[in-house]
Design a protein around this motif. Sequence first.
Motif, mmCIF file in Angstrom:
data_model
loop_
_atom_site.group_PDB
_atom_site.id
_atom_site.type_symbol
_atom_site.label_atom_id
_atom_site.label_comp_id
_atom_site.label_asym_id
_atom_site.label_seq_id
_atom_site.Cartn_x
_atom_site.Cartn_y
_atom_site.Cartn_z
ATOM 1 N N UNK B 299 0.769 -1.236 0.036
ATOM 2 C CA UNK B 299 -0.075 0.122 -0.194
ATOM 3 C C UNK B 299 0.805 1.269 -0.022
ATOM 4 N N UNK B 300 1.832 1.262 0.833
ATOM 5 C CA UNK B 300 2.954 2.435 0.671
ATOM 6 C C UNK B 300 3.492 2.518 -0.619
ATOM 7 N N UNK B 303 0.835 4.065 -2.865
ATOM 8 C CA UNK B 303 0.585 5.649 -2.461
ATOM 9 C C UNK B 303 1.649 6.199 -3.099
ATOM 10 N N UNK B 304 2.787 5.968 -2.890
ATOM 11 C CA UNK B 304 3.970 6.700 -3.480
ATOM 12 C C UNK B 304 3.723 6.810 -5.146
ATOM 13 N N UNK B 305 3.266 5.764 -5.664
ATOM 14 C CA UNK B 305 3.218 5.711 -6.845
ATOM 15 C C UNK B 305 2.227 6.636 -7.311
ATOM 16 N N UNK B 306 1.115 6.864 -6.694
ATOM 17 C CA UNK B 306 -0.138 7.676 -7.075
ATOM 18 C C UNK B 306 0.504 9.237 -6.726
ATOM 19 N N UNK B 307 1.483 9.372 -5.948
ATOM 20 C CA UNK B 307 1.697 10.884 -5.508
ATOM 21 C C UNK B 307 2.796 11.246 -6.527
ATOM 22 N N UNK B 394 -0.280 1.611 -8.994
ATOM 23 C CA UNK B 394 -0.908 2.440 -8.189
ATOM 24 C C UNK B 394 -2.334 2.484 -7.684
ATOM 25 N N UNK B 397 -3.096 1.516 -3.992
ATOM 26 C CA UNK B 397 -3.222 2.400 -2.734
ATOM 27 C C UNK B 397 -4.691 2.438 -2.395
ATOM 28 N N UNK B 398 -5.725 2.145 -3.355
ATOM 29 C CA UNK B 398 -6.967 2.423 -2.836
ATOM 30 C C UNK B 398 -7.998 1.163 -2.743
#
Lengths: 264, 856
Positions: B299-300, B303-307, B394, B397-398
């Motif tokens: 998940x981390x 999340x980094x990928x979505x950011x 990504x 992340x959700x």
Amino acid sequence: MNGKESAMETVLIQKEGRDGASSTGVVSAKDVTRRYGEGDTSVDALRGVSLEVVSGKLTAVMGPSGSGKSTLMHILAGLDRPTEGEVTIAGETITELGDTELTKLRREHIGFIFQFFNLLPMLTAEENVVLPLELAGIKPDPAWVEELTGKVGLKDRLSHRPSELSGGQQQRVAIARALVSRPTVMFADEPTGNLDSTTGGEILELMRESVTSFGQTTVMVTHDAHAAAIADRVLFLADGLIVKDLGRSSAREILAAMEEVSRQ
Amino acid sequence: MIRVTLKGLAGRKLRALLTALAVVLGVAMVSGTYVLTDTIQKAFDGIFSESYEGTDAVINGKQLVDFSSSGRATVSAELLDEVGALPEVEAAAGGIIDLQSNSNPAKFVGESGKPLGGDPTFGIGLDSSQLRFTPLRLVEGEWAKGAQQVVMDANTAADHGYDVGDTVGVATLGPVKQYEITGVTKFGSVDSIGGATIAVFDVPTAQTLFKKEGRFDGISVAAKEGVSSDELVGAIQPLLPAEAEVKTGEAQAAADSEDTNEGISFITYMLLGFGGVALFVGAFVIFNTLSITVAQRTREFATLRTLGASRRQVLRSVILEGFVIGLLASVVGLFLGLALGKGMNSLFVAFGIDLPQAGTVFATRTIVVSLLVGTVVTVLASLAPAFRATRVPPILAVREGSTLPRSRFAPYAPYVALGTIVVAVGALGAGLFANGLGTKSVLLLLGLGVIGLFVGVALLSSRLVKPLAALVGWPAGRLAGSSGRLARENAVRNPSRTAATAAALMIGLALVTVVAVLGSSLRNSAQSAVEKQIDADYVVTHENGFDPFPVEAGEAVTDADGVELASQVRFDQARAADSEVDVTGIDPTTISRFYDFEWAQGSEGALDRLGGDGAIVQQQFADDHDLSLGSRFPIETASGDTLRVVVRGIYDPPELDQLLGALSVSQRNFDASFLRPRNLFTFVNVSGGETAATTDALEGTLAGFPDAKLHTESDFVTSRTKEFSTLLNLLYVLLAFSVVVSLFGMVNTLVLSVFERTRELGMLRAVGMTRRQARQMIRHESVITALIGAALGLPLGIFLAGLVTEALSQFGVGFSLPIGTLIIFLCVAIVAGVLAAILPARRASRLNVLEALQYE
Ligand SMILES: Nc1ncnc2c1ncn2[C@@H]1O[C@H](COP(=O)(O)OP(=O)(O)OP(=O)(O)O)[C@@H](O)[C@H]1O
Ligand SMILES: [Mg+2]
């Protein structure tokens, strides 16, 4: 899910964004379908959705559970690929992009707010906020960061870690993080879904405020009619199709529309 | 991103620490090896360079036969006068000293008749009027004068509480005699000369004791002012007889240290090899730990990928994590190596290998290599998990309950594994059975083969986890009921994780199994070879089993009451056809009563016809040198004499542990041609056979000869492989490090699993699992994992050992399975499982139920 039907659902809203130059939306979807699985067990989560999101406005997406809201948002944000159809963000057809270009697009154009915050636990609030800039190799502008953190009300919590913050405070950090790179569009999937109603209300105010004061184009998925009431436009999804499209509405109007949609 | 990585690491301190531990030990072994061997090297260098500090030139007898137990040729005493008369010479002194071959053995013996100190036992004859030439320094007292006095080295004096004025026994070539200690001496600045002892006499006494009357081992010469060492050597050269040589002091020091350098580099490579094994196991552990953490951080990463993090950034962050862990671990390992170096030395001492020590040497090379090796290994092990992390999309992340997508290569893994195993076995086969390969390529093939086999089996093992867990987990279900069954389920929940954890243990266990099986095969084969050769009630050997001992000792036993028949076997080395050869001097009239010759050409009658020039040779030697009955050839002894012999018989002894030399001559002939003859064996038959009383009586006759040792035949047979057993034990200890590393791996996996299952454990506790049951569950999971490691490692080790014994079958080695030892290894695996579970089980049982349930 034939072309004619979905074309009928296409909704155009005049763009009145920060740059105000183009008449088309900053995010657009054309005949998007999404099928999960194969064969007998396959699920059509989206069955032909076309829409345009116009800059500088808050668009809410509503609908019953399982109607495809999250799926639509993931596809619009380039997190997932449609089975058919096309999505463009800021003029780029993202459905054709490779991973590297998508990453670049995300850095420049997209911000996310998650239901479960998704903050990195080892970083302080401030570090979480500037993370997207760091990833992109951009030096954060201190004035902008200060303005932003001030706006979301995190001034005296900047050096705290997520575990030391309340849910509402964590979501404030997430909002600042989504805004810090001034993305073309910000996506939020049930941003208040994990918060009590008071805190949720504060978060919604904050999002509205960011649209108003920074002209931040925002797409927000929500279950909550009160949340949708802050939007400039409310789209209703049912069974993988957009079935209703309202302008700015009161919570009561939205509830009525929801009931109507559910009855169909 | 760097900051994110470093902060992330800091946030997962326990995990990072456990991961690092996997490398620390391997690095410590590398650094410890260097520290230890550098220190030994420095001590030896010190010994050799100080030996010749005040010496410009050294005259020695030539080393005609390497490793001869009678040492170098000596030089005559007259030569000293001639050299002393040269105009270039300031001073010259002759001495009895041989630090290379222990040809002047002088063992201190305590009051109880017990030898004091270890090996070697240097006897020295020192000209105390010419102290400039000696590295020996008096710590106390005076130098010895006359036949009744001796000077003892400080180590022995301190260890056994001797002082100036005390009396001590010394055994030289003859029986023990008592001497007065007149002084205590120290070898230059060297702290410890290891297990060695030094007994210093005056020159005439030493000459008598070591049967070198009128001779010196060497002459040390100092040049007049203005004369260079080279000029001095040039001036001395013409005076020398053929069997003597002269070198500058420096050249001699360099030549002396060359031999020991070879020995030290062997030790270095061997220890580094074990460090390498520990690092290899560590690499498995790191790979596994990082794989698990990457999976848990899905998940981390998403999340980094979505950011906006790119794949490359994710990749770099995991590799950076590996780099930091590797570097920190290497630094810790480097310094731990300082302590481990000392530990390894104690280990060696415990196993009877006592080497000299100087001040600890911490060389730059040690630092560089240790840091580099540890870091590189960790980074390499982090590559695969790092690439996996880049494949986190990504969208995860959700998504709830998101797991890492399967690798693109996963479907091919079994084929890759099988392919690797086939290639590895091919390489092993080629290394072991192909002819005409150089040592380097054989070692390379074997090394790569073994590594490939381990990797291949490890890759395949995730498929074997389920059936194996069902098998080895069966007792858990019986012993611990529901928590045992849950443990078994947990073990197979993530087969690749369990497999990698077990694989780390598998490597260590497979290697100790190889050692055990190979050891037992070699030992059994060697023992039966010895049994086949001799038939005697008693055998006398040197106390250390391989050096020759004084002839007088053999004769003392022969003369004892009740002895029916005895046969002496002399031993030395000589040169024949330009190579070194073992020569035994046998008694033709008695030897065949004790030694069973397998005649290839000739018969027992050959013994009668040995006479003054006859020789009996081994088949191999005859083949190598094209000899047949009646062939004549010359051999050259260490004294420089040439002996011409005729082949009277050719026999074919077992391949392993041949008791007699390649070449045997009659004892009469041997005694006439070899200097200072000594016995290798004395075979004894007594009336009434072996009894405790006879044993005591015979031992009594040997009381004056601490060097000699009496064995019954069965004792003798086992004593032949004693050294070998010691070596095996040393190997076990060195391999134990790898097992400990895999233990860290098991702790790691369990800690991570407990962490991952926090919520589930909370649920189990909430519905009624007791703390005890929670601990039991974790413990059984751990034991099951360990047993899977054993189920993979033991057969693999047996297979490898089988291959090697097959390759060695031409040397008379037969396969033998040490069942008892293997059962012990199985128990070790279980204990390892229990130990590894202590910390994780405690964590699991201490979970706060409420918090655990709310844990996200
Ligand atoms: N990864 C998936 N695999 C299979 N089916 C999925 C997957 N994700 C969503 N679906 C299905 O697609 C449909 C739409 O799901 P989606 O998550 O978009 O609904 P939603 O409108 O966001 O619902 P909610 O309000 O409950 O969040 C559902 O029927 C769901 O079961
Ligand atoms: Mg949803």
